[in-house]
Design an enzyme around this catalytic site. Structure first.
Site, PDB file in Angstrom:
ATOM      1  CG  HIS A  72      -2.070   0.828   1.285  1.00  0.00           C
ATOM      2  ND1 HIS A  72      -2.449   1.635   0.246  1.00  0.00           N
ATOM      3  CD2 HIS A  72      -2.958   1.095   2.288  1.00  0.00           C
ATOM      4  CE1 HIS A  72      -3.508   2.350   0.602  1.00  0.00           C
ATOM      5  NE2 HIS A  72      -3.832   2.039   1.841  1.00  0.00           N
ATOM      6  CG  HIS A 116      -4.252   0.551  -8.151  1.00  0.00           C
ATOM      7  ND1 HIS A 116      -5.594   0.528  -7.874  1.00  0.00           N
ATOM      8  CD2 HIS A 116      -3.674   1.380  -7.252  1.00  0.00           C
ATOM      9  CE1 HIS A 116      -5.812   1.316  -6.837  1.00  0.00           C
ATOM     10  NE2 HIS A 116      -4.677   1.840  -6.438  1.00  0.00           N
ATOM     11  CG  ASP A 145       3.008   4.371  -3.987  1.00  0.00           C
ATOM     12  OD1 ASP A 145       3.024   5.474  -3.428  1.00  0.00           O
ATOM     13  OD2 ASP A 145       2.216   3.466  -3.690  1.00  0.00           O
TER      14      ASP A 145
HETATM   15  N1  CMC Z   1       4.780  -6.885 -10.469  1.00  0.00           N
HETATM   16  C1  CMC Z   1       4.642  -8.096 -11.063  1.00  0.00           C
HETATM   17  N2  CMC Z   1       3.497  -8.759 -11.165  1.00  0.00           N
HETATM   18  C2  CMC Z   1       2.416  -8.196 -10.622  1.00  0.00           C
HETATM   19  C3  CMC Z   1       2.452  -6.939  -9.973  1.00  0.00           C
HETATM   20  C4  CMC Z   1       3.703  -6.293  -9.920  1.00  0.00           C
HETATM   21  N3  CMC Z   1       3.813  -5.104  -9.333  1.00  0.00           N
HETATM   22  N4  CMC Z   1       1.232  -6.621  -9.522  1.00  0.00           N
HETATM   23  C5  CMC Z   1       0.425  -7.640  -9.853  1.00  0.00           C
HETATM   24  N5  CMC Z   1       1.144  -8.582 -10.526  1.00  0.00           N
HETATM   25  C6  CMC Z   1       0.607  -9.821 -11.123  1.00  0.00           C
HETATM   26  C7  CMC Z   1       0.245 -10.830 -10.040  1.00  0.00           C
HETATM   27  O1  CMC Z   1       1.349 -11.662  -9.731  1.00  0.00           O
HETATM   28  C8  CMC Z   1      -0.870 -11.573 -10.722  1.00  0.00           C
HETATM   29  O2  CMC Z   1      -0.303 -12.458 -11.663  1.00  0.00           O
HETATM   30  P1  CMC Z   1      -1.001 -13.909 -11.955  1.00  0.00           P
HETATM   31  O3  CMC Z   1      -2.344 -13.585 -12.521  1.00  0.00           O
HETATM   32  O4  CMC Z   1      -0.069 -14.589 -12.894  1.00  0.00           O
HETATM   33  O5  CMC Z   1      -1.084 -14.594 -10.616  1.00  0.00           O
HETATM   34  C9  CMC Z   1      -1.601 -10.486 -11.504  1.00  0.00           C
HETATM   35  O6  CMC Z   1      -0.607  -9.488 -11.774  1.00  0.00           O
HETATM   36  C10 CMC Z   1      -2.770  -9.852 -10.770  1.00  0.00           C
HETATM   37  O7  CMC Z   1      -2.276  -9.309  -9.554  1.00  0.00           O
HETATM   38  P2  CMC Z   1      -2.978  -9.420  -8.130  1.00  0.00           P
HETATM   39  O8  CMC Z   1      -1.920  -9.662  -7.093  1.00  0.00           O
HETATM   40  O9  CMC Z   1      -4.119 -10.385  -8.197  1.00  0.00           O
HETATM   41  O10 CMC Z   1      -3.557  -7.958  -7.991  1.00  0.00           O
HETATM   42  P3  CMC Z   1      -4.092  -7.275  -6.670  1.00  0.00           P
HETATM   43  O11 CMC Z   1      -5.202  -6.401  -7.072  1.00  0.00           O
HETATM   44  O12 CMC Z   1      -4.360  -8.281  -5.608  1.00  0.00           O
HETATM   45  O13 CMC Z   1      -2.830  -6.415  -6.183  1.00  0.00           O
HETATM   46  C11 CMC Z   1      -1.319  -4.661  -5.830  1.00  0.00           C
HETATM   47  C12 CMC Z   1      -2.701  -5.064  -6.385  1.00  0.00           C
HETATM   48  C13 CMC Z   1      -1.190  -3.138  -5.872  1.00  0.00           C
HETATM   49  C14 CMC Z   1      -1.199  -5.110  -4.358  1.00  0.00           C
HETATM   50  C15 CMC Z   1      -0.236  -5.325  -6.679  1.00  0.00           C
HETATM   51  O14 CMC Z   1      -0.340  -4.907  -8.013  1.00  0.00           O
HETATM   52  C16 CMC Z   1       1.151  -5.049  -6.147  1.00  0.00           C
HETATM   53  O15 CMC Z   1       1.601  -5.732  -5.221  1.00  0.00           O
HETATM   54  N6  CMC Z   1       1.893  -4.030  -6.713  1.00  0.00           N
HETATM   55  C17 CMC Z   1       3.180  -3.646  -6.215  1.00  0.00           C
HETATM   56  C18 CMC Z   1       3.048  -2.825  -4.948  1.00  0.00           C
HETATM   57  C19 CMC Z   1       2.550  -1.410  -5.230  1.00  0.00           C
HETATM   58  O16 CMC Z   1       3.073  -0.736  -6.111  1.00  0.00           O
HETATM   59  N7  CMC Z   1       1.575  -0.975  -4.428  1.00  0.00           N
HETATM   60  C20 CMC Z   1       1.056   0.389  -4.515  1.00  0.00           C
HETATM   61  C21 CMC Z   1      -0.365   0.429  -4.973  1.00  0.00           C
HETATM   62  S1  CMC Z   1      -0.896   2.078  -5.417  1.00  0.00           S
HETATM   63  C22 CMC Z   1      -0.871   3.023  -3.977  1.00  0.00           C
HETATM   64  C23 CMC Z   1      -1.628   2.448  -2.853  1.00  0.00           C
HETATM   65  O17 CMC Z   1      -2.696   1.876  -2.994  1.00  0.00           O
HETATM   66  O18 CMC Z   1      -1.171   2.629  -1.747  1.00  0.00           O
END
Ligand code: CMC
Length: 427
Positions: free
Chosen positions: A267, A306, A362
């Site tokens: 986050h 996201h 971010d």
């Molecule tokens: N790098 C590589 N792969 C990714 C990433 C990433 N940053 N984000 C998602 N994926 C992949 C994930 O592994 C999954 O792949 P598969 O379908 O093969 O299993 C697919 O994309 C869908 O991802 P998810 O984990 O189901 O998506 P989510 O909605 O649960 O997670 C998230 C959203 C923001 C937690 C995630 O994208 C992430 O961890 N990003 C990196 C951390 C980040 O930048 N966070 C800041 C978010 S914006 C500001 C805020 O909200 O605070």
């Protein structure tokens, strides 16, 4: 067209008609679907709230597919261009932009509540120099709750607003003092002649000069970053603020909980993680190998992806442009080249395209913060300061919503069935 949904339960052959409003069915309407009179009734199962609206809100509109973000109807790009953080905080809380008199009164009340009790200063001294400033922010917010015992009277609008003002006013002070404590520098008291961001910069960076001269470009850049971070509807930290606040706890502890959620690297802690990642990559030529490692599941590309945006985060677009203004004053952050190339490669790579992974807020913010002289540990704190106005708006909206009650999800029990206790000697 009837706004209803007909469900046939194949276990019993019975049909049910359920209302649809705002493209949504009420989960509690499912409870009438039972196999017999003793059945609890059907529930929906939605880990991580992937498809469940927890509230109605008129604060922030977000269309993740189109990359749209609006506060109270105003596009984020217009607010970033023309507004100020304090005006935006007023807008989020009150629903309308203030007129000149209202804005002057609002700025006055924020400015005159920036001081914190001296005891808090002493409490700060109990922390080690390397204590993470987010951990301290969480603790200070909870500590403030102990100073204001009337803050529990959350149903009284005037008292509620007094504490809203106090929190927005004091966030920069406690953040700046946490920063000064880490460096062993004396704390700088708020200066009521300066604006919200100017005062914050002075409390952070003033050394021996009797009057700190705030650089207007950096002050404005911080103000824009604060506008962009002010609210983002029902994210993890806002849900924490609403959840804790739904028990009618005071706003200080509700925001301590929200800050604790924001602290996490998935986050608000992501901005810090991005900088650490860029540093670790080290040079542009290492990027292809890094991207391959991410695709093989060895870590994430931080600052990408996201839950809601499946398009370029509109905040990231504004920040990318803002970075140029800041770098003209501070000099270019050498990690920018790595970030730009990383974005270029990721946006043309099948893995990221297929999953609709774009830069989020971010990805570039940390580069600006670092160029402005902030250590990486301070990045999530810089997110928390403006988000306080969003948390408080959402918390207040929740309290006024007659449909809301104490937050209490259901579960599907997967443990053992009833069994008899076995005395320890017989186990
Ligand atoms: N790098 C590589 N792969 C990714 C990433 C990433 N940053 N984000 C998602 N994926 C992949 C994930 O592994 C999954 O792949 P598969 O379908 O093969 O299993 C697919 O994309 C869908 O991802 P998810 O984990 O189901 O998506 P989510 O909605 O649960 O997670 C998230 C959203 C923001 C937690 C995630 O994208 C992430 O961890 N990003 C990196 C951390 C980040 O930048 N966070 C800041 C978010 S914006 C500001 C805020 O909200 O605070």
């Amino acid at each position: 067209m009837p706004e209803t949904l007909t469900i046939t339960d194949n276990r019993t052959g019975k049909s049910y008609e359920i209302s649809i409003a705002d493209g949504t069915i009420r989960a509690s309407d499912l409870r009438q679907i039972k196999v017999d009179a003793n059945d609890f009734g059907l529930m929906s199962y939605d880990p991580a709230f992937m498809n469940t609206a927890s509230c109605k809100s008129s604060i922030t509109y977000l269309d993740g597919d189109a990359g749209i973000l609006r506060y109270r109807g105003y596009p984020i790009e217009q607010l970033a261009e023309q507004s100020t953080y304090l005006e935006v905080a007023y807008l989020l809380l009150h629903g309308e932009l203030p007129n000149q008199t209202e804005l002057a009164a609002w700025q006055h009340s924020i400015t005159t509540h920036t001081f914190v009790h001296e005891f808090l200063k002493r409490a700060l001294e109990g922390y080690r120099y390397d204590a993470h400033p987010m951990g301290r922010l969480v603790a200070f917010l909870a500590t403030l709750s102990t100073f204001y015992t009337d803050a529990k009277r959350v149903r009284e609008p005037e008292i509620r607003m007094q504490h809203v003002v106090r929190i927005i006013a004091k966030m920069p002070t406690i953040a700046a003092w946490a920063f000064r404590h880490s460096l062993g520098r004396p704390y700088v008291y708020p200066n009521n002649d300066l604006g919200y961001c100017g005062n914050f910069l002075a409390m952070l960076f003033q050394i021996a000069e009797p009057k700190y001269k705030v650089n207007p470009v950096l002050e404005r850049a911080l103000d824009v970053l604060f506008i962009l971070h002010a609210d983002h509807e029902q994210n993890c930290s806002t849900s924490a603020a609403r959840g804790v606040g739904s028990a009618e706890s005071d706003p200080y502890v509700a925001l301590a909980a929200a800050s604790a959620a924001l602290y996490g690297p998935l986050h608000g802690g992501a901005n810090e993680a991005v900088l650490r990642m860029l540093k670790k990559i080290g040079s542009v030529k290492e990027i292809p190998a890094f991207i391959e490692s991410v695709k093989h599941g060895d870590g994430k590309l931080m600052g990408f992806g996201h839950r809601v945006y499946k398009n370029y985060d509109p905040r990231a677009k504004v920040i990318k442009k803002l970075a140029d203004d800041v770098f003209e004053v501070t000099g270019r952050n050498p990690l920018l080249d790595i970030a730009l190339e990383l974005e270029k490669i990721a946006l043309s790579d099948e893995y990221f395209i297929k999953r609709k992974l774009y830069p989020n807020v971010d990805f570039y913010s940390g580069l600006i913060y670092q160029a402005m002289g902030f250590p990486v540990e301070m990045f999530p704190v810089l997110f928390a300061i403006p988000r306080a106005s969003g948390w408080l708006s959402q918390w207040s909206e929740m309290l006024d919503d007659p449909e809301q009650k104490i937050s209490r999800p259901r579960q599907i029990y997967t443990g053992t069935d009833v069994r008899n206790y076995v005395p320890i000697a017989k186990r």
